[in-house]
Every structure is written in structure tokens, then in C-alpha cells.
Motif scaffolding. Sequence first.
Motif, PDB file in Angstrom:
ATOM      1  N   ALA A 137       0.824  -1.208   0.000  1.00 19.55           N
ATOM      2  CA  ALA A 137       0.000   0.000   0.000  1.00 19.55           C
ATOM      3  C   ALA A 137       0.861   1.263   0.000  1.00 19.55           C
ATOM      4  CB  ALA A 137      -0.932  -0.002   1.208  1.00 19.55           C
ATOM      5  N   LEU A 138       1.925   1.246   0.802  1.00 17.62           N
ATOM      6  CA  LEU A 138       2.755   2.441   0.962  1.00 17.62           C
ATOM      7  C   LEU A 138       3.594   2.756  -0.270  1.00 17.62           C
ATOM      8  CD1 LEU A 138       3.848   1.970   4.666  1.00 17.62           C
ATOM      9  CD2 LEU A 138       2.362   3.767   3.747  1.00 17.62           C
ATOM     10  N   ILE A 139       3.832   1.770  -1.131  1.00 17.65           N
ATOM     11  CA  ILE A 139       4.521   2.069  -2.390  1.00 17.65           C
ATOM     12  C   ILE A 139       3.788   3.170  -3.141  1.00 17.65           C
ATOM     13  CG2 ILE A 139       5.006   1.159  -4.698  1.00 17.65           C
ATOM     14  CD1 ILE A 139       5.711  -1.483  -3.460  1.00 17.65           C
ATOM     15  N   ASN A 140       2.450   3.132  -3.107  1.00 17.21           N
ATOM     16  CA  ASN A 140       1.664   4.119  -3.855  1.00 17.21           C
ATOM     17  C   ASN A 140       1.882   5.534  -3.350  1.00 17.21           C
ATOM     18  OD1 ASN A 140       0.209   2.151  -5.554  1.00 17.21           O
ATOM     19  ND2 ASN A 140      -0.650   1.487  -3.600  1.00 17.21           N
ATOM     20  N   ALA A 141       2.105   5.679  -2.046  1.00 16.33           N
ATOM     21  CA  ALA A 141       2.378   7.002  -1.476  1.00 16.33           C
ATOM     22  C   ALA A 141       3.829   7.402  -1.692  1.00 16.33           C
ATOM     23  CB  ALA A 141       2.035   7.013   0.013  1.00 16.33           C
ATOM     24  N   ALA A 142       4.751   6.457  -1.481  1.00 20.22           N
ATOM     25  CA  ALA A 142       6.176   6.775  -1.583  1.00 20.22           C
ATOM     26  C   ALA A 142       6.593   7.118  -3.011  1.00 20.22           C
ATOM     27  CB  ALA A 142       7.005   5.601  -1.066  1.00 20.22           C
TER      28      ALA A 142
END
Length: 322
Positions: free
Chosen positions: A118-123
Motif C-alpha cells: 500500500a505504501l509504495i503508492n504514497a512513496a
Amino acid sequence: MNTSPAGPFEHIGLLYRDEDEYVSQCAAFLEEALAAGGPALVAVPGGGAAIRARLGARADEVVFRDMSVAGRNPGRIIPSVLLAFAEAHPGRRVWVIGEPIWKGRTAMEYPACAAHEALINAAFAGRDAVILCPYDTSRLEPYALDDAERTHPVMRAPAGSWPSPAYTDPVEAVALFDRPLPAPPAHAASHTFNGTGGLPGARDFLAERGAAAGLGERRVGELLIAMNELATNTAEHTCGPGTVTVWVEDGALVCQLDDSGLLDDPLAGRVPPPDTATRGRGLIIVNELADLVRVHRRPSGTSMRLHFDLAGAYQPATGYQP
């Protein structure tokens, strides 16, 4: 909320049923990358020997990493593998195959893996990159495949690609994987400290327990560095005491710190601060040194649980290596 990341970034969940589909789809992705002149990275369990063989001579143009080593702790994949590779190629579109979730992942590891996806999308929002994440439909549990649709804006299979109707805003998705930790066993040892004056006692407690559990001298030192980063945050940024609890479980020394602090930024420990920053690297260090990090945000504070393997197979990710 079905909000796709803005900009040129693409995050694709690849569904495959067998090794032939896996290898052919990954090879086709890499051939597209090489045709476009883009730098390409493969980070998969075992290092991707079958993919390398399918590419033939062109495999020398691709960087291969063993995800079971580089991504042993899912929390280090974004900073030490993905961002490190992207930043080694400034101004260029990077192509990455990253497989953080496979059948061998444990139930304790899985929520950290899904949160990572999920955090890949923010990073990577706004970055010029495309990341393909393979999912084995024949071996993974149905919930892992459902979660793949929540964490990837686009899904792909040999028959084609489609926008994921279940894609969820990264912050909302991460909250889904912030699950309560199992209670420490009754025999676990605990030590409570208060303020910076209590840090030396906490370090002595951890050093004694680490050595007694069988950690080597170097690994005890890394345990102390990682836990001291967490305990210092507790001492400096909360108004109450912190409690460190230690036990051995499934071949690992497990250390949990509970305090009254609130960890608001879901990307903390995932995105390194600018080189000019003097603070903000503590959780990056923790993720680099531990074999697994689980975080649970309680209503009254935060629990951080770190695992250090006792088998001696640990290797840090150490960032991108050409």
C-alpha cells in the motif's frame, strides 16, 4: 476510495498461475523496459534465476536481487531497495519487478508485507517508475489476492490488464493492516524506563537478554542500536514511561516497546529524509537492522515489535548495489 496515484507512476499487481506464466510475463515486462532504454531491477525470492535464463544475454542489462534477503524485513524494501534503485538513476524512468509476498511468508510477516504494498503508492506518487508485483494465484491465500487488488491501482494477468475496482487510498489501506499484535508470552522478561536517564538501564537489559538468547556480539550491537532509537524517541517525545519486553519465539529474539506515543506518519521509516536533515533517520535504521518490524497503533499509544533471527542468516539490505 478508488484514488489512483498521480503522475507517471504505475503500480501493477501481476496474477500468475504457474512458473511458465510467471517467467513469461516477467520477461515480457523486462523486454519492454530494455526496449525503452530504462534501468531495470528484479527483486524476487531466490533472485530470479528462471527469469534471467529466459532473458538470455540481455539479463546482464538487468539488476537482480534476492527479495528473501533484501526484503527479509518488508519495512526496508521501499527505502533500501526501491527508492535506492530509483535514486541511482535520476531523471530516468525505472522498471522494477518486486515480489514481497510469497507462500513462505509467515502470518506475522504478512501484514507488514501488505502495508508495504500500500505504501509504495504514497512513496512513489509522481515518480517516473513502473513497479510490477507478482502474485501466485495457485499458492497464496485468497485474502492475499484480495489485498493485492486493494493495494495495486492496476491488475494484470496473461490475458490483459484492468483498473482494480478495489484499489484503496494508501493511508486507508495501511490502516486495514494495522492489526493488534499477539500478546507476549507469560515467560517474557520486561523492563520499564522513564526519560533519558532510564536509557542506560534499558540498554543493559537488552544486551543481557540478547546475549543470553544466543545473538552474536555484532547482532547484539545492532539490537542495541535499533532499540535505542525507539527508546530514545519514547524518552524524548512522550510524557510517560516505556516498557521493553523480550522473549524468544520461532527462532528469533523478539523485542517489543510499548509507550504512549502516537506514530502519525505511515511513511515514517520508509522514506529517507533529505541528506541535509539532521534528524528523521531513526526508523530507517530500525528497519535496516531488524529482520521484521511490526507496528500497532493502539488508542493509548504505539507498540513496536522487532524480530532478530538467531540462526545467523541475517544480511542487511545495504541499499542499491549495481
